[in-house]
Design an enzyme around this catalytic site. Sequence first.
Site, PDB file in Angstrom:
ATOM      1  N   LYS A 170      -4.657  -2.072   9.937  1.00  0.00           N
ATOM      2  CA  LYS A 170      -4.998  -2.184   8.513  1.00  0.00           C
ATOM      3  C   LYS A 170      -5.190  -3.633   8.077  1.00  0.00           C
ATOM      4  O   LYS A 170      -5.782  -3.881   7.028  1.00  0.00           O
ATOM      5  CB  LYS A 170      -3.856  -1.604   7.667  1.00  0.00           C
ATOM      6  N   GLU A 186     -10.566   3.877   3.335  1.00  0.00           N
ATOM      7  CA  GLU A 186      -9.655   4.668   2.507  1.00  0.00           C
ATOM      8  C   GLU A 186      -9.945   4.335   1.050  1.00  0.00           C
ATOM      9  O   GLU A 186      -9.859   3.182   0.639  1.00  0.00           O
ATOM     10  CB  GLU A 186      -8.188   4.373   2.856  1.00  0.00           C
ATOM     11  N   ASP A 198       0.852  -1.188   0.000  1.00  0.00           N
ATOM     12  CA  ASP A 198       0.000   0.000   0.000  1.00  0.00           C
ATOM     13  C   ASP A 198       0.888   1.238   0.000  1.00  0.00           C
ATOM     14  O   ASP A 198       1.741   1.388   0.878  1.00  0.00           O
ATOM     15  CB  ASP A 198      -0.906  -0.013   1.241  1.00  0.00           C
ATOM     16  N   GLN A 220      -4.344   2.458  14.977  1.00  0.00           N
ATOM     17  CA  GLN A 220      -3.232   2.981  14.186  1.00  0.00           C
ATOM     18  C   GLN A 220      -2.433   4.031  14.956  1.00  0.00           C
ATOM     19  O   GLN A 220      -1.206   4.009  14.982  1.00  0.00           O
ATOM     20  CB  GLN A 220      -3.781   3.585  12.889  1.00  0.00           C
ATOM     21  N   THR A 251      -4.642   6.557  -0.199  1.00  0.00           N
ATOM     22  CA  THR A 251      -5.907   7.279  -0.219  1.00  0.00           C
ATOM     23  C   THR A 251      -5.877   8.400  -1.252  1.00  0.00           C
ATOM     24  O   THR A 251      -4.928   9.184  -1.298  1.00  0.00           O
ATOM     25  CB  THR A 251      -6.180   7.891   1.171  1.00  0.00           C
ATOM     26  N   GLU A 271      -9.051   4.002  -2.570  1.00  0.00           N
ATOM     27  CA  GLU A 271      -7.800   3.832  -3.300  1.00  0.00           C
ATOM     28  C   GLU A 271      -8.051   3.129  -4.629  1.00  0.00           C
ATOM     29  O   GLU A 271      -9.077   2.498  -4.834  1.00  0.00           O
ATOM     30  CB  GLU A 271      -6.794   3.009  -2.472  1.00  0.00           C
ATOM     31  N   TYR A 284       1.497   2.975  15.346  1.00  0.00           N
ATOM     32  CA  TYR A 284       2.182   3.190  14.068  1.00  0.00           C
ATOM     33  C   TYR A 284       3.627   3.647  14.174  1.00  0.00           C
ATOM     34  O   TYR A 284       4.385   3.509  13.200  1.00  0.00           O
ATOM     35  CB  TYR A 284       1.379   4.131  13.155  1.00  0.00           C
ATOM     36  N   GLU A 330     -10.374  12.528   7.146  1.00  0.00           N
ATOM     37  CA  GLU A 330     -10.231  13.849   6.528  1.00  0.00           C
ATOM     38  C   GLU A 330     -11.583  14.523   6.305  1.00  0.00           C
ATOM     39  O   GLU A 330     -11.729  15.721   6.539  1.00  0.00           O
ATOM     40  CB  GLU A 330      -9.524  13.722   5.172  1.00  0.00           C
ATOM     41  N   TYR A 373       1.197   5.659  -0.523  1.00  0.00           N
ATOM     42  CA  TYR A 373       0.715   6.833   0.219  1.00  0.00           C
ATOM     43  C   TYR A 373       0.971   8.023  -0.696  1.00  0.00           C
ATOM     44  O   TYR A 373       1.678   8.940  -0.352  1.00  0.00           O
ATOM     45  CB  TYR A 373       1.548   6.902   1.511  1.00  0.00           C
ATOM     46  N   ASP A 398      -9.072   0.368   1.691  1.00  0.00           N
ATOM     47  CA  ASP A 398      -8.110  -0.001   2.730  1.00  0.00           C
ATOM     48  C   ASP A 398      -8.717   0.392   4.091  1.00  0.00           C
ATOM     49  O   ASP A 398      -8.425   1.446   4.636  1.00  0.00           O
ATOM     50  CB  ASP A 398      -6.791   0.739   2.471  1.00  0.00           C
ATOM     51  N   ARG A 429       1.016  16.378  13.000  1.00  0.00           N
ATOM     52  CA  ARG A 429       2.253  17.165  13.101  1.00  0.00           C
ATOM     53  C   ARG A 429       2.011  18.507  12.415  1.00  0.00           C
ATOM     54  O   ARG A 429       2.488  18.753  11.308  1.00  0.00           O
ATOM     55  CB  ARG A 429       3.409  16.450  12.373  1.00  0.00           C
ATOM     56  N   THR A 435      -9.223  -5.774   3.716  1.00  0.00           N
ATOM     57  CA  THR A 435      -9.079  -4.839   2.596  1.00  0.00           C
ATOM     58  C   THR A 435     -10.005  -5.334   1.497  1.00  0.00           C
ATOM     59  O   THR A 435      -9.954  -6.511   1.144  1.00  0.00           O
ATOM     60  CB  THR A 435      -7.618  -4.821   2.076  1.00  0.00           C
ATOM     61  N   ARG A 474      -8.415   3.883  13.086  1.00  0.00           N
ATOM     62  CA  ARG A 474      -7.529   5.026  13.371  1.00  0.00           C
ATOM     63  C   ARG A 474      -6.997   5.023  14.797  1.00  0.00           C
ATOM     64  O   ARG A 474      -5.881   5.493  15.046  1.00  0.00           O
ATOM     65  CB  ARG A 474      -8.272   6.345  13.119  1.00  0.00           C
ATOM     66  N   HIS A 524      -3.647  14.009   0.605  1.00  0.00           N
ATOM     67  CA  HIS A 524      -3.944  13.109   1.729  1.00  0.00           C
ATOM     68  C   HIS A 524      -2.808  13.139   2.753  1.00  0.00           C
ATOM     69  O   HIS A 524      -3.040  13.252   3.957  1.00  0.00           O
ATOM     70  CB  HIS A 524      -4.170  11.676   1.227  1.00  0.00           C
TER      71      HIS A 524
HETATM   72 CA    CA Z   1      -4.009   3.138   2.658  1.00  0.00          CA
END
Ligand code: CA
Length: 429
Positions: free
Chosen positions: A262, A208, A136, A249, A359, A210, A253, A373, A138, A242, A152, A266, A246, A143
């Site tokens: 994840k 997600e 997968d 995660q 995503t 995708e 993560y 989002e 990114y 996906d 951040r 899927t 959260r 996104h």
């Molecule tokens: Ca993904």
Amino acid sequence: MAKDQTTNPKARSWINVDPESHFPIQNLPYGIFSRRHEPKRACVAIGDQILDLALLYDEGLLSQGHIPFNVFALDRLNEFMACGRPAWQSIRRRLFEILEEKTADLRDNRELQKRALIPMGEVQMHLPVFIGDYVDFYSSEQHATNVGSMFRPDNPLMPNWKHLPVGYNGRASSIVISGTPIRRPNGQILPPNEEKPIQSASKALDFELEVGFYAGKANELGTRVATSDAEDYIFGLCLVNDWSARDIQRWEYQPLGPFLSKSFGTSVSPWVVTLDALAPWRVSGPRQSPAVLPYLKYSGKWRFNIELEVWLQSEKMSAPQRICKTNFKNMYWNMAQQLAHQTINGTNVQVGDLYASGTVSGDKPDSYGSMLELAWRGERPIALNETGETRAFLHDGDVVAMTGYCQGDGYRVGFGECVGQIQPAKEIA
Ligand code: CA
């Protein structure tokens, strides 16, 4: 090179196809189907029917030069994919010819038609490909910026992001065909303002949106795939959901990336749309700055103008509501670069591997490809107009349906749907 007639916008089939159907003669996506207790086998979609390729092969209607045996009678497309691009193209041309309005072979053979053409409502679709490995990426800048800015705020894009297509090795065994229910996962989460984690069902289940591609050619371990060769390695594209927890995660993560948040499921769409079918919707760009390293340079059109949508229906709603509308051409990194990067260290791609884009988010608030989002971390819950409900994340019973298509003049080349309904978590002792 002669223009590829299989994408001719004016072509029509002797089978009636609605202008809004995803499956006109220009598409011919591959899938694996079964009917009642019959074995699984390969088909293409045409209008609201499927065409049984194993039967066509047995009846001698498919050109067999590049096909060593009846690969269409198998329960997966891998062996057909392994035949290579010339075979993909010759079979596509032959299927196009069989279905074109002027060709009599099947058009005037009512007896064979009855056996070879089956209404979609009478068949069950299955995972089209045996997926050995799943990666997968990114690759949407929007996104990555959105998610980065939540966690951040001062430094949304990591320093490596514009130098390499970030990705992780996902879990292939839990990839399921559209329509398979998705069980809310249990796991470890750190409740807000707590110092110790608890075991719990996820309270922040997300989707997600995708687009994935299936590798149709292998490279040997220790070799790499150049961007200029990528075309031969990409059999076709599909829709991917996906599913992401959260809260699991967020806690797990760092430092090695997503793991159990994840891997519980899927979903993929049943249809694989070939690169050849998508050729008219290839577009160029974007300008990548800073300049990429030499192995990531590419030429040609590697963005795809595919309209993408996500629809949500709660248990109380009588019809789904569209909550996202975006486009696959928004991606920063493309499939050729993803393959080149995946193999720069000598990794061996295998036939049937699935590579998901990451995503797909656009620059408008309704073009974001995840609930994280769309509802901005729960700060702007999505309003479900019919019932007055709101959603920050998915509830049990919610149905998420993704769809995607390329709009032509009077026809569409589409992917069908990728659907999943959320089931309650299993009790944990
Ligand atoms: Ca993904």
